[in-house]
Scaffold this active site. Structure first.
Site, PDB file in Angstrom:
ATOM      1  N   GLY A  60     -17.275  44.256   9.456  1.00 25.89           N
ATOM      2  CA  GLY A  60     -16.774  43.256   9.979  1.00 25.89           C
ATOM      3  C   GLY A  60     -17.209  42.520  11.333  1.00 25.89           C
ATOM      4  N   ASP A  66      -7.988  45.463  25.962  1.00 29.52           N
ATOM      5  CA  ASP A  66      -7.919  44.832  24.592  1.00 29.52           C
ATOM      6  C   ASP A  66      -7.613  45.681  23.462  1.00 29.52           C
ATOM      7  OD1 ASP A  66      -8.034  42.863  22.816  1.00 29.52           O
ATOM      8  OD2 ASP A  66     -10.053  42.758  22.304  1.00 29.52           O
ATOM      9  N   VAL A 106     -15.619  38.530  18.155  1.00 28.67           N
ATOM     10  CA  VAL A 106     -15.843  37.590  19.032  1.00 28.67           C
ATOM     11  C   VAL A 106     -17.301  37.812  19.588  1.00 28.67           C
ATOM     12  CG1 VAL A 106     -15.469  36.261  21.145  1.00 28.67           C
ATOM     13  CG2 VAL A 106     -13.608  37.198  19.669  1.00 28.67           C
ATOM     14  N   PHE A 107     -17.730  39.170  20.007  1.00 28.22           N
ATOM     15  CA  PHE A 107     -18.915  39.510  20.814  1.00 28.22           C
ATOM     16  C   PHE A 107     -20.108  40.142  19.701  1.00 28.22           C
ATOM     17  CE2 PHE A 107     -15.248  40.573  23.604  1.00 28.22           C
ATOM     18  CZ  PHE A 107     -15.660  39.763  24.604  1.00 28.22           C
ATOM     19  N   ASN A 121     -21.203  41.743  15.272  1.00 28.75           N
ATOM     20  CA  ASN A 121     -20.628  41.971  13.956  1.00 28.75           C
ATOM     21  C   ASN A 121     -21.383  43.334  13.748  1.00 28.75           C
ATOM     22  OD1 ASN A 121     -23.424  41.122  14.034  1.00 28.75           O
ATOM     23  ND2 ASN A 121     -23.352  40.540  11.866  1.00 28.75           N
TER      24      ASN A 121
END
Length: 543
Positions: free
Chosen positions: A229, A350, A232-233, A235
């Site tokens: 996957g 998060d 944002v930061f 893969n």
């Protein structure tokens, strides 16, 4: 006799009619010219003087000499035109029937027009050549002024030097001489670095993500097996570790830019601290195995897991979420992870199904993705911390926060695991507050007094200002709401997803509702603590 013959011949009139303006002309030697009586407007020609035969012969000879000089001058003029302006006289004589065998135009006026036209064409041709040469000079000057540093680097390359010389020296493509530059090093290919990704970090995409491919070897140790996957930061890829045969790992490849690199270093520090405080691996936080740099990317090697919670809900939860027994186990493990974080003073910031990993047997979960995590004393009010559907009210209102934001996010996650539906689905922070109040009632005034962003959502009377679109004009309008009516009930919502339950299972649903109610208190200080959560009956009492 001759004198009498000349006298009688001069007296004879020879008339020649020519158009409306007719004149009489004497065509032979010694004849007088008279004006026609019918054309009175034309003045009479002067009477010609009498010349002797010898004088006439001399004049004739003089005229012939002048004519010969004129022919010579015309030939020289034509030759000059040919040399100076590249006029092809032969082509002109062949194409124009008005030239005689000597190349002299028959009509004087047409000859002047021809010369003028030829000079005009040659002048235009010379101006075009001048403009072209000027453009080449301008291009060279612009190239020199545009980037001196790039030119210096290019001139170090022999092949690039030949290209620069080709620009500086204009070559004739029709020349018999080979004036084109030769490539001294044919193995070097000059290409556009701005458009050709093959020459400029072709392992990265435009946004700085590492373009991982199945089969790639990373750090001469890991072979990529699949792409898990992208966030944002970074893969994430699944890879096979050749050092320890049979071992699979998950590699988190941080994006290649300064901000993300700093975030990755911060996450790496937090993961190392978690590992140190959980040597026996009891608190359900993902383990960091090692880290390294690969082609400019910070890579974090993590223990592998089967799938994330969101994928598990899609595959096994169907439309009703997971079973109550599995929900109890997962809830307890989440509280253990929160307990470890609170012990070392870290807020995850998060928590959501995407950041929870499940093993292949689906009996163990672990909290992952600590990219947004921070020490509890480092928090700063920001209205966009945590993913929106899992965002606590104190974040939206700008109230100083603590571990309570993770409790709120965990409650939203537990509800989603139980029902496979998102608890609060507001499209913005303003609508998220409305969703909170639909379930929990109006936000207390004491919280609003501590709010930094109160004016964005409430007026001076502490009445809520709902922002919504007008159905007719489709423009945003503000609706003041002085009274909030509770229109949602957690117990009713949960019963829709848990049907045909036994008596013990119904008690568990009631306990789940109580747990969620206490975790979703609007005031963080009144919210259920982590220690009390681990002692709650929903976790402790078995079915």
């Amino acid at each position: 006799m001759a004198e009498r013959y000349r006298t009688s011949y001069r007296k004879s009139n020879h008339k020649d009619s020519r158009s409306d303006r007719k004149t009489e002309s004497v065509r032979e030697h010694g004849k007088k010219s008279k004006v026609n009586d019918n054309d009175s407007s034309t003045p009479p020609l002067p009477i010609m003087e009498e010349f002797s035969m010898e004088e006439l012969l001399k004049k004739r000879k003089l005229l012939c000499e002048n004519l010969e000089k004129y022919k010579t001058y015309s030939r020289n003029e034509t030759k000059i035109l040919k040399e100076k302006y590249y006029v092809d006289i032969k082509t002109v004589k062949e194409s124009s029937p008005d030239y005689n065998h000597e190349g002299i135009h028959i009509s004087e006026s047409e000859d002047e027009e021809y010369i003028i036209e030829q000079r005009r064409k040659q002048r235009k041709q010379l101006l075009d050549q001048l403009n072209n040469s000027q453009n080449i000079i301008n291009i060279e000057e612009d190239a020199k002024m545009q980037n001196n540093s790039q030119v210096d680097e290019i001139e170090n390359n022999d092949n690039a030097n030949s290209i620069i010389n080709a620009v500086k020296e204009t070559t004739d493509m029709f020349s018999e001489k080979d004036e084109f530059p030769k490539n001294k090093n044919p193995e070097i290919i000059i290409q556009d670095n701005d458009k050709n990704a093959e020459l400029n970090d072709n392992w990265d995409d435009e946004e700085g993500y590492y373009k991982a491919r199945v089969g790639d070897c990373i750090n001469n140790r890991y072979t990529v097996k699949s792409i898990l996957g992208q966030g944002v930061f970074a893969n994430v890829v699944r890879a096979h570790d050749h050092t320890f045969k049979g071992n699979e790992v998950a590699i988190k490849i941080i994006r290649n830019n300064e901000l993300m690199h700093k975030t990755g270093l911060k996450e790496m520090t937090i993961l190392k601290e978690i590992n140190e405080n959980d040597p026996d691996d009891k608190y359900h936080c993902v383990k960091l195995l090692r880290n390294f740099i690969h082609k400019g990317h910070l890579c974090l090697v993590l223990e592998p897991f089967y799938m994330d919670m969101r994928s598990l809900l899609k595959k096994y939860g169907k439309h009703n979420g997971i079973s109550l027994k599995a929900l109890m186990i997962y809830t307890r493990q989440l509280f253990l992870a929160l307990k470890l974080l609170s012990k070392i003073g870290i807020i995850h910031a998060d928590i959501k199904p995407d950041n929870i990993l499940v093993n292949e047997n689906k009996n163990i979960l672990k909290l992952c993705d600590f990219g947004s995590a921070a020490k509890v004393h480092e928090n700063e009010p920001t209205p966009y911390l945590v993913s929106r559907f899992y965002r606590a009210p104190e974040i939206i209102l700008g109230i100083p926060y603590s571990y309570g934001i993770d409790i709120w996010s965990t409650a939203c996650t537990i509800y989603e695991m139980a029902t496979n539906n998102i608890l609060f689905t507001g499209g913005c922070n303003n609508k998220m507050l409305k969703c909170f109040m639909d379930l929990k009632g109006k936000i207390p005034s004491k919280l609003l007094r501590r709010s930094k962003f109160k004016e964005q959502h409430f007026n001076y009377k502490n009445n809520f200002l709902l922002r919504k679109k007008d159905k007719i004009t489709e423009r945003e309008k503000i609706v003041e709401m002085s009274h909030i009516v509770i229109c949602r009930d957690l117990q009713r919502d949960l019963k829709q997803y848990f049907k045909k339950l036994t008596s013990s299972e119904e008690k568990k649903v009631v306990q789940l509702k109580d747990l969620l109610d206490k975790m979703l208190m609007l005031d963080e200080k009144q919210r259920l603590s982590i220690t009390d959560g681990l002692k709650h009956s929903f976790i402790q009492v078995q079915i």
